[in-house]
Design an enzyme around this catalytic site. Sequence first.
Site, mmCIF file in Angstrom:
data_model
loop_
_atom_site.group_PDB
_atom_site.id
_atom_site.type_symbol
_atom_site.label_atom_id
_atom_site.label_comp_id
_atom_site.label_asym_id
_atom_site.label_seq_id
_atom_site.Cartn_x
_atom_site.Cartn_y
_atom_site.Cartn_z
ATOM 1 N N LYS A 30 0.845 -1.199 0.000
ATOM 2 C CA LYS A 30 0.000 0.000 0.000
ATOM 3 C C LYS A 30 0.882 1.251 0.000
ATOM 4 C CE LYS A 30 -3.456 2.315 2.827
ATOM 5 N NZ LYS A 30 -4.394 2.235 3.934
ATOM 6 N N GLU A 48 10.561 -4.669 4.528
ATOM 7 C CA GLU A 48 10.631 -6.082 4.128
ATOM 8 C C GLU A 48 10.306 -6.232 2.641
ATOM 9 O OE1 GLU A 48 8.947 -4.876 6.715
ATOM 10 O OE2 GLU A 48 8.924 -6.275 8.422
ATOM 11 N N GLY A 92 -4.866 -1.839 4.888
ATOM 12 C CA GLY A 92 -4.041 -2.954 4.422
ATOM 13 C C GLY A 92 -4.691 -4.306 4.668
ATOM 14 N N ARG A 93 -5.214 -4.509 5.869
ATOM 15 C CA ARG A 93 -5.771 -5.833 6.209
ATOM 16 C C ARG A 93 -7.175 -6.044 5.648
ATOM 17 N NH1 ARG A 93 -4.604 -2.582 10.330
ATOM 18 N NH2 ARG A 93 -6.238 -1.808 11.706
ATOM 19 N N GLU A 144 -4.759 -6.766 14.845
ATOM 20 C CA GLU A 144 -4.235 -5.448 14.470
ATOM 21 C C GLU A 144 -5.366 -4.417 14.517
ATOM 22 O OE1 GLU A 144 -2.423 -4.316 10.441
ATOM 23 O OE2 GLU A 144 -0.609 -4.780 11.565
ATOM 24 N N HIS A 187 -4.691 -33.365 17.137
ATOM 25 C CA HIS A 187 -3.536 -34.170 17.541
ATOM 26 C C HIS A 187 -2.403 -33.288 18.027
ATOM 27 C CE1 HIS A 187 -5.422 -37.818 16.039
ATOM 28 N NE2 HIS A 187 -5.955 -37.007 15.145
ATOM 29 N N LYS A 223 9.235 -0.861 14.406
ATOM 30 C CA LYS A 223 9.822 -0.508 13.105
ATOM 31 C C LYS A 223 10.896 0.558 13.295
ATOM 32 C CE LYS A 223 5.702 -0.981 10.149
ATOM 33 N NZ LYS A 223 4.747 -0.248 9.315
HETATM 34 O O1 F6P Z 1 2.200 -4.134 9.989
HETATM 35 C C1 F6P Z 1 1.799 -2.863 9.670
HETATM 36 C C2 F6P Z 1 1.295 -2.741 8.274
HETATM 37 O O2 F6P Z 1 1.117 -1.386 8.021
HETATM 38 C C3 F6P Z 1 -0.002 -3.505 8.026
HETATM 39 O O3 F6P Z 1 -1.122 -2.863 8.503
HETATM 40 C C4 F6P Z 1 0.039 -3.657 6.546
HETATM 41 O O4 F6P Z 1 -0.887 -4.595 6.098
HETATM 42 C C5 F6P Z 1 1.483 -4.058 6.363
HETATM 43 O O5 F6P Z 1 2.193 -3.269 7.307
HETATM 44 C C6 F6P Z 1 2.035 -3.853 4.986
HETATM 45 O O6 F6P Z 1 1.988 -2.516 4.584
HETATM 46 P P1 F6P Z 1 2.186 -2.124 3.080
HETATM 47 O O7 F6P Z 1 1.087 -2.725 2.284
HETATM 48 O O8 F6P Z 1 2.136 -0.622 3.062
HETATM 49 O O9 F6P Z 1 3.521 -2.626 2.624
#
Ligand code: F6P
Length: 530
Positions: A191, A197, A249-250, A335, A366, A495
């Site tokens: 987003k 990452e 995002g979620r 979240e 199990h 972060k």
């Molecule tokens: O973990 C925080 C967060 O902002 C989530 O809410 C989101 O889904 C994820 O990081 C990834 O964010 P982005 O889509 O901006 O890379």
Amino acid sequence: MTSHWDALAARFGATADRSILSLFDEAGRAEAFSAQTGDMLFDYSKTNIDAETRAALIALLDAADVAGKRAQMFAGAPINDTEGRAVLHTALRNLDGGPVLVDGVDVMPGVLDTLTRMRSFAQDIRESEITDVVNIGIGGSDLGPAMAVDALAPYHDGPRCHFVSNVDGAHIADTLRGLDARRTLVIVASKTFTTIETMTNARTAKAWMQAHGGEPQAQFAALSTSEEKTRAFGIPAERVFGFEDWVGGRYSVWGPIGLSLMIAIGPKGFDAFLRGGQAMDRHFQAADWSENVPAMLALVGIWHAQVCGHASRAVLPYDQRLARLPDYLQQLEMESNGKGVQMDGSPVAVSSGPIVWGAAGTNGQHAFYQLIHQGTRVVPCEFMVAAEGHEAELAHHHRLLIANCLAQSEALMRGRSLDEARGKMADAGFTGDELERQAQHRVFEGNRPSTTLVYPKLDPFTLGQIVALYEHRVFVEGVVLGINSYDQWGVELGKELATSLQPVIEGSAPASTKDESTAALVGFIRRHSA
Ligand code: F6P
């Protein structure tokens, strides 16, 4: 609100010792304590909720004006008020609904235009030489499509989809190994297009593609709200699928973030997924509270977490293809509602959202069901199962799966008394003190609550219903708790500290600025790495 919580606490006090099984003495409980939408059934009769408790729970909805807030959400009001944003993932599945206004502007033409572009891109990829799609994203940019692609495996007729999320180099290395760089599409899903990452993995994938004969210029696509950043990364505008900041995002699997799913199952299948979500939206907006599946799922959750004080809840899909649903719901629920302050900044009046965990049945049986049945903590369980599986030739497997699912909820409710356990031990030939000792180990307290969601078959429409059901559950619980379910400030501190620790780990900044424990860990790692 306080008096409503007090009333519920009083209900809890008055009914806590009651046997759930005894509630079935009154005929018709199963029907009276279940709700249905379309051909999906949500049964919450195996809980300690009776008519009086349900009325007290529904009173919470009215006191918190859930209906008013629901109308605001669907109308595009800025209900995410710590970020000043609307919450409109519902617009992404508003396939034939009317206009949706944000700041007086209808967002639907933009949503439908992007969807049309996605359909044509997905179809092109499905008809091309591409054999593998790698979605690089994390959190909401990974969990939704990864869960849905697994869930809808029987509908896959496109390229294989892979998901890379972890910054651990092992994840991307293991994923790219064996792929043909000339026949791979990389989708960078972020987003913000700043997530460390994702950007680290995206650069690694780009270098891999260049080194192995692929063409990143032609084989990368981006899903993001930031056109500028995708351009800077070198992805041409025709392969960028944008969305607005009113999609959290979620909650984003319904739009461009769902591109990998659309490529896997095709645009028609993706439409059916959207229509399932839309059907749940309509049900959520129209059904009376006691018949409203998302509202009742939320109220059962509130009863168990905030009133009875159970710290966690287990999501137990008896559906192997929903094995990633618990991971997905962890982000969606934790979240969203794992927060300590209310909208106005004051502390939440009751405990915040519970810990969500689980695994696909029957595997969990199990592994951790021992604790669920005989541990000292009560874990409310949310079972789900399809009436029918996809493998017609393996229908006997499915019958066994259903039998296991229903047996677990029955066992949790019924338990096994000491007398029954003694009888079993006597039958097995035990006598005297040893019979007594062995019997104690075989007692099941029972009276443990669970709900069961039954759906006809896990198809795209049904998956859309399930995902939207849980989204609305989160909304209802958040409104009742007074929480903003749509921000996530709790992920920021870690972060920031990771950014400041990076030079320390690399050795370009001293560890002495850190606390003693962190400095010692850094020292140990430095001494043991090449
Ligand atoms: O973990 C925080 C967060 O902002 C989530 O809410 C989101 O889904 C994820 O990081 C990834 O964010 P982005 O889509 O901006 O890379």
